[in-house]
Design a protein around this motif. Structure first.
Motif, short mmCIF file in Angstrom:
data_model
loop_
_atom_site.label_atom_id
_atom_site.label_comp_id
_atom_site.label_asym_id
_atom_site.label_seq_id
_atom_site.Cartn_x
_atom_site.Cartn_y
_atom_site.Cartn_z
N UNK A 192 0.86 -1.18 0.00
CA UNK A 192 0.00 0.00 0.00
C UNK A 192 0.90 1.23 0.00
N UNK A 193 0.65 2.15 -0.92
CA UNK A 193 1.42 3.39 -1.01
C UNK A 193 0.53 4.54 -0.58
N UNK A 194 0.97 5.28 0.41
CA UNK A 194 0.25 6.48 0.85
C UNK A 194 0.80 7.66 0.07
N UNK A 195 0.10 8.00 -1.02
CA UNK A 195 0.54 9.05 -1.93
C UNK A 195 -0.09 10.37 -1.51
N UNK A 199 -4.48 11.28 6.23
CA UNK A 199 -5.13 10.76 7.43
C UNK A 199 -4.15 9.89 8.20
N UNK A 200 -4.27 9.88 9.50
CA UNK A 200 -3.43 9.02 10.33
C UNK A 200 -3.87 7.57 10.16
N UNK A 201 -2.90 6.69 10.01
CA UNK A 201 -3.17 5.25 9.93
C UNK A 201 -2.96 4.66 11.32
N UNK A 202 -3.95 3.96 11.83
CA UNK A 202 -3.89 3.48 13.21
C UNK A 202 -3.09 2.18 13.33
N UNK A 203 -2.60 1.87 14.53
CA UNK A 203 -1.92 0.59 14.74
C UNK A 203 -2.80 -0.61 14.40
N UNK A 204 -4.10 -0.51 14.64
CA UNK A 204 -5.00 -1.61 14.29
C UNK A 204 -4.99 -1.87 12.80
N UNK A 205 -5.03 -0.81 12.01
CA UNK A 205 -4.98 -0.95 10.55
C UNK A 205 -3.68 -1.61 10.13
N UNK A 206 -2.56 -1.15 10.69
CA UNK A 206 -1.26 -1.70 10.32
C UNK A 206 -1.17 -3.18 10.66
N UNK A 207 -1.75 -3.56 11.78
CA UNK A 207 -1.68 -4.96 12.21
C UNK A 207 -2.52 -5.87 11.32
N UNK A 208 -3.59 -5.34 10.77
CA UNK A 208 -4.54 -6.18 10.04
C UNK A 208 -4.39 -6.14 8.53
N UNK A 209 -3.69 -5.14 7.99
CA UNK A 209 -3.62 -5.02 6.53
C UNK A 209 -2.70 -6.08 5.91
N UNK A 210 -1.75 -6.60 6.68
CA UNK A 210 -0.91 -7.74 6.28
C UNK A 210 -0.04 -7.48 5.05
N UNK A 211 0.41 -6.24 4.90
CA UNK A 211 1.40 -5.93 3.86
C UNK A 211 2.09 -4.63 4.26
N UNK A 248 5.77 2.65 6.92
CA UNK A 248 4.88 3.14 7.97
C UNK A 248 4.94 2.20 9.17
N UNK A 249 5.10 2.78 10.35
CA UNK A 249 5.06 2.03 11.60
C UNK A 249 4.06 2.70 12.54
N UNK A 250 3.91 2.14 13.71
CA UNK A 250 2.96 2.70 14.67
C UNK A 250 3.36 4.09 15.14
N UNK A 251 4.66 4.41 15.07
CA UNK A 251 5.13 5.73 15.46
C UNK A 251 5.06 6.65 14.26
N UNK A 252 4.27 7.69 14.33
CA UNK A 252 3.98 8.55 13.18
C UNK A 252 5.25 9.14 12.57
N UNK A 253 5.43 8.92 11.26
CA UNK A 253 6.51 9.51 10.47
C UNK A 253 7.90 9.15 10.96
N UNK A 254 8.04 8.03 11.66
CA UNK A 254 9.35 7.63 12.16
C UNK A 254 9.74 6.22 11.74
N UNK A 255 9.08 5.70 10.70
CA UNK A 255 9.42 4.37 10.21
C UNK A 255 10.74 4.36 9.46
N UNK A 256 11.25 3.18 9.10
CA UNK A 256 12.53 3.05 8.41
C UNK A 256 12.55 3.85 7.10
N UNK A 257 13.54 4.70 6.95
CA UNK A 257 13.65 5.55 5.76
C UNK A 257 14.18 4.74 4.59
#
Length: 308
Positions: A192-195, A199-211, A248-257
């Motif tokens: 999934x590409x956030x272009x 909107x903020x993506x929640x930890x629940x979404x990240x856990x369930x989207x499976x990609x 994207x990780x649970x911490x806003x805008x701090x995922x691996x660059x």
């Protein structure tokens, strides 16, 4: 921090992973692995592939320390009949090599493009750039849908023949919106590409989207957060405008660059100039990050990436 080895980055499409000559992606596999560094790793992987009848086309590796660090490797190989043999090859590698060295690994086929969903809001520059590059076969992927929390971009997406799905989303209905998005995405896409999805993506979404998710934003953070960053950057007199693409990780805008870039600006540039230059950098940085992900060039290491 992104650690990148400067190797040939072949164009996507009918040919890939090429050096001096083009190589058809048919029967080409990509093996990526990460584990604790120890002697014998390269030999074990090479011997396994040789015993399976594969020919190694290229091999890139990196150790984070001279000894006792983390070892990562990307191997491109050719194996006739790979598609039919892939599942057995993956099981055998897991049993004979990965278990022995406690490896995390993934095995992919170059001939199978990633299925990608793009999420956007009202800004169109990153979305349309990805669609355009995909149509030109510059990105080795299939865009299966565009999801937006606004209907504004539907007419611009339509000529590309990609389904456009409007899912109204805001902080007031976030749970309901994310459930609808998950119903569309789960099991259907590899990325999934956030272009410029605002909107903020929640930890629940990240856990369930499976990609994985890749995001793009301006590189003024953390100095100019929130609304109107370019106006405030102009008021501050910045000399660089840049962009960052990251997982994207649970911490806003701090995922691996994954990738970053900048362009110089000066006192002659107005706010509009900064916005235009920023959009140019965002397009380029995001397209490179997506390309490298789709070509299986990225290995995550802690909160960093190694890009081969």
């Amino acid at each position: 921090m992104a650690i990148r080895k400067d190797v040939d980055r072949a164009a996507s499409g009918p040919y890939a992973e090429s050096g001096s000559q083009a190589l058809s992606v048919k029967d080409v596999g990509r093996l990526l692995l990460r584990c604790a560094d120890k002697p014998g790793l390269v030999a074990a992987v090479s011997a396994f592939l040789a015993s399976a009848g594969a020919n190694i086309v290229s091999l890139d590796q990196h150790s984070t320390e001279q000894s006792g660090g983390t070892f990562v490797q990307r191997t491109i190989f050719h194996l006739p009949g790979l598609s039919a043999a892939r599942d057995a090859l993956e099981r055998d590698f897991g049993a004979k090599v990965a278990t022995r060295f406690d490896m995390d690994f993934r095995l992919t086929e170059a001939a199978k493009p990633k299925r990608v969903a793009i999420m956007a809001s009202k800004d169109d520059h990153c979305l349309l750039d990805l669609l355009w590059r995909t149509r030109r076969s510059e990105l080795d992927m299939t865009v299966v849908m565009v999801i937006s929390n606004h209907p504004d971009l539907a007419d611009q997406v339509r000529p590309f023949g990609v389904p456009f799905v409007h899912v109204p989303a805001s902080k007031d209905n976030r749970a309901v919106a994310e459930q609808r998005q998950l119903d569309l995405l789960r099991g259907n896409v590899d990325l999934v590409v956030l272009a410029r999805y605002m909107q903020i993506v929640t930890p629940t979404f990240l856990a369930e989207v499976s990609c994985p998710l890749i995001n793009i934003h301006h590189s003024f953070l953390p100095s100019f957060v929130g609304a109107a960053p370019y106006r405030r950057a102009k008021e501050r007199g910045v000399k660089l405008v840049g962009a960052t693409a990251h997982y994207v990780t649970e911490t806003l805008d701090e995922g691996p660059i994954i990738e970053q870039d900048v362009v110089r600006v000066d006192h002659r540039h107005g706010v509009g100039d900064l916005i235009r230059l920023g959009a140019d950098v965002e397009r380029a940085v995001l397209s490179r990050a997506v390309l490298w992900h789709c070509e299986d060039r990225i290995i995550r290491y802690g909160n960093q990436t190694i890009v081969f």
